[in-house]
Design an enzyme around this catalytic site. Structure first.
Site, PDB file in Angstrom:
ATOM      1  N   THR A 117      -6.789  30.512  11.392  1.00  0.00           N
ATOM      2  CA  THR A 117      -7.207  31.917  11.406  1.00  0.00           C
ATOM      3  C   THR A 117      -6.580  32.696  10.259  1.00  0.00           C
ATOM      4  OG1 THR A 117      -7.059  33.986  12.643  1.00  0.00           O
ATOM      5  CG2 THR A 117      -5.302  32.408  13.012  1.00  0.00           C
ATOM      6  N   TYR A 141      -0.405  35.106  18.448  1.00  0.00           N
ATOM      7  CA  TYR A 141      -1.613  34.331  18.161  1.00  0.00           C
ATOM      8  C   TYR A 141      -1.519  33.709  16.765  1.00  0.00           C
ATOM      9  CZ  TYR A 141      -6.458  33.586  16.607  1.00  0.00           C
ATOM     10  OH  TYR A 141      -7.608  33.053  16.067  1.00  0.00           O
TER      11      TYR A 141
HETATM   12  N1  LIG Z   1     -14.382  34.099  16.340  1.00  0.00           N
HETATM   13  C1  LIG Z   1     -13.757  34.398  15.197  1.00  0.00           C
HETATM   14  O1  LIG Z   1     -14.093  35.342  14.503  1.00  0.00           O
HETATM   15  C2  LIG Z   1     -12.588  33.524  14.755  1.00  0.00           C
HETATM   16  C3  LIG Z   1     -11.951  33.827  13.554  1.00  0.00           C
HETATM   17  C4  LIG Z   1     -10.914  33.010  13.116  1.00  0.00           C
HETATM   18  C5  LIG Z   1     -10.516  31.924  13.857  1.00  0.00           C
HETATM   19  N2  LIG Z   1     -11.130  31.669  15.040  1.00  0.00           N
HETATM   20  C6  LIG Z   1     -10.691  30.500  15.812  1.00  0.00           C
HETATM   21  O2  LIG Z   1     -11.844  29.731  16.076  1.00  0.00           O
HETATM   22  C7  LIG Z   1     -11.750  29.121  17.343  1.00  0.00           C
HETATM   23  C8  LIG Z   1     -12.967  29.479  18.184  1.00  0.00           C
HETATM   24  O3  LIG Z   1     -13.066  30.893  18.295  1.00  0.00           O
HETATM   25  P1  LIG Z   1     -14.198  31.515  19.232  1.00  0.00           P
HETATM   26  O4  LIG Z   1     -14.425  32.914  18.811  1.00  0.00           O
HETATM   27  O5  LIG Z   1     -15.330  30.576  19.314  1.00  0.00           O
HETATM   28  O6  LIG Z   1     -13.415  31.530  20.625  1.00  0.00           O
HETATM   29  P2  LIG Z   1     -14.000  31.262  22.086  1.00  0.00           P
HETATM   30  O7  LIG Z   1     -13.009  31.875  23.031  1.00  0.00           O
HETATM   31  O8  LIG Z   1     -15.415  31.683  22.166  1.00  0.00           O
HETATM   32  O9  LIG Z   1     -13.933  29.678  22.190  1.00  0.00           O
HETATM   33  C9  LIG Z   1     -12.737  28.985  22.488  1.00  0.00           C
HETATM   34  C10 LIG Z   1     -13.075  27.925  23.514  1.00  0.00           C
HETATM   35  O10 LIG Z   1     -11.892  27.164  23.785  1.00  0.00           O
HETATM   36  C11 LIG Z   1     -11.820  26.928  25.195  1.00  0.00           C
HETATM   37  N3  LIG Z   1     -10.401  26.696  25.500  1.00  0.00           N
HETATM   38  C12 LIG Z   1      -9.366  27.551  25.324  1.00  0.00           C
HETATM   39  N4  LIG Z   1      -8.213  26.968  25.684  1.00  0.00           N
HETATM   40  C13 LIG Z   1      -8.524  25.706  26.094  1.00  0.00           C
HETATM   41  C14 LIG Z   1      -7.767  24.615  26.599  1.00  0.00           C
HETATM   42  N5  LIG Z   1      -6.448  24.707  26.772  1.00  0.00           N
HETATM   43  N6  LIG Z   1      -8.406  23.468  26.906  1.00  0.00           N
HETATM   44  C15 LIG Z   1      -9.751  23.350  26.761  1.00  0.00           C
HETATM   45  N7  LIG Z   1     -10.530  24.366  26.291  1.00  0.00           N
HETATM   46  C16 LIG Z   1      -9.920  25.529  25.972  1.00  0.00           C
HETATM   47  C17 LIG Z   1     -12.424  28.171  25.836  1.00  0.00           C
HETATM   48  O11 LIG Z   1     -12.910  27.955  27.143  1.00  0.00           O
HETATM   49  C18 LIG Z   1     -13.549  28.509  24.845  1.00  0.00           C
HETATM   50  O12 LIG Z   1     -14.767  27.892  25.219  1.00  0.00           O
HETATM   51  C19 LIG Z   1     -10.431  29.565  17.934  1.00  0.00           C
HETATM   52  O13 LIG Z   1      -9.475  28.548  17.705  1.00  0.00           O
HETATM   53  C20 LIG Z   1     -10.082  30.809  17.156  1.00  0.00           C
HETATM   54  O14 LIG Z   1      -8.679  30.968  17.056  1.00  0.00           O
HETATM   55  C21 LIG Z   1     -12.165  32.454  15.514  1.00  0.00           C
END
Ligand SMILES: NC(=O)c1ccc[n+]([C@@H]2O[C@H](COP(=O)([O-])OP(=O)(O)OC[C@H]3O[C@@H](n4cnc5c(N)ncnc54)[C@H](O)[C@@H]3O)[C@@H](O)[C@H]2O)c1
Length: 208
Positions: A117, A141
């Site tokens: 991130t 985070y």
């Molecule tokens: N959405 C963004 O803009 C963004 C930006 C930068 C980084 N990220 C990173 O990208 C990744 C996905 O982001 P997102 O927006 O799709 O988030 P999201 O919350 O939609 O998806 C994360 C998924 O991980 C699952 N999860 C969480 N902890 C878990 C565990 N211990 N075991 C199994 N499953 C687990 C959740 O149920 C969820 O389906 C994350 O790692 C986030 O840090 C997202």
């Protein structure tokens, strides 16, 4: 064509990655505890419900599907929540990833794409931010993701792990076919929040 384990494949970014993998002829196997994701977002391969902290379940799924690589999206990813509950973030994101890397090593899986991130940069010294900017996270985070990046670097030497960490900023938008989109509740991201405000749907998200 290859089997790829997608942790967090029921979430926003992970489900789009699954669709892209399938379009490229691969089989995405989603591993997700559904704590924040959606069962109906898993449309392009099997869903294995499980938690990164459940080592035996993770090992069983990896052994059965025998993926050639892992795309690792599963994480808790709300900055404000991480400030209120830092231990939850370290446990889920760092210890959960440690389990994943241990099971990958046990099964001789050497390739990983890690969803890091922009939050690892904290308040940057210069803008626009370059990739060589010093990582100085200001939230648990961001700290949890930086610790994972450091772990990946160490595992290159110890386990022969080949990994990339994608430090992306707020993702936005939805699948052009309308199959999937962003569905967070509460919605912490800037762009959908602005859109919700515009149509009068904004609601407070500091529920923790
Ligand atoms: N959405 C963004 O803009 C963004 C930006 C930068 C980084 N990220 C990173 O990208 C990744 C996905 O982001 P997102 O927006 O799709 O988030 P999201 O919350 O939609 O998806 C994360 C998924 O991980 C699952 N999860 C969480 N902890 C878990 C565990 N211990 N075991 C199994 N499953 C687990 C959740 O149920 C969820 O389906 C994350 O790692 C986030 O840090 C997202």
């Amino acid at each position: 064509m290859a089997v790829v384990l997608v942790t967090g494949g029921a979430g926003y970014v992970g489900s789009h990655a699954c669709k892209a993998l399938a379009a490229a002829g691969h089989t995405p196997v989603t591993y997700d505890n559904l704590s924040r994701g959606h069962r109906e977002a898993v449309q392009w391969g099997p869903l294995e419900v499980g938690d990164l902290l459940q080592k035996e379940r993770l090992a069983e799924v990896i052994a059965r599907h025998n993926p050639v690589a892992v795309m690792h999206f599963a994480a808790l990813a709300i900055v404000s929540e991480s400030v209120s509950h830092p231990e939850r973030y370290i446990l889920n994101n760092v210890e959960g990833t440690r389990n994943l890397l241990d099971e990958m090593k046990a099964m001789n899986i050497r390739r990983l794409v890690f969803s890091s991130t922009c939050a690892i940069y904290g308040i940057p010294d210069t803008v626009p931010i370059s990739e060589s900017e010093t990582a100085k996270p200001i939230s648990p985070y961001g700290e949890s993701k930086l610790r994972v990046e450091q772990m990946l670097s160490l595992r290159k030497e110890s386990d022969g792990l080949s990994s990339v960490a994608l430090r992306y900023f707020n993702a936005a938008g939805a699948d052009r076919d309308g199959d999937i989109g962003e569905d967070h509740d509460p919605e912490p991201h800037l762009i959908p929040q602005r859109l919700e405000c515009r149509v009068g749907l904004a609601k407070p998200y500091s529920l923790w």
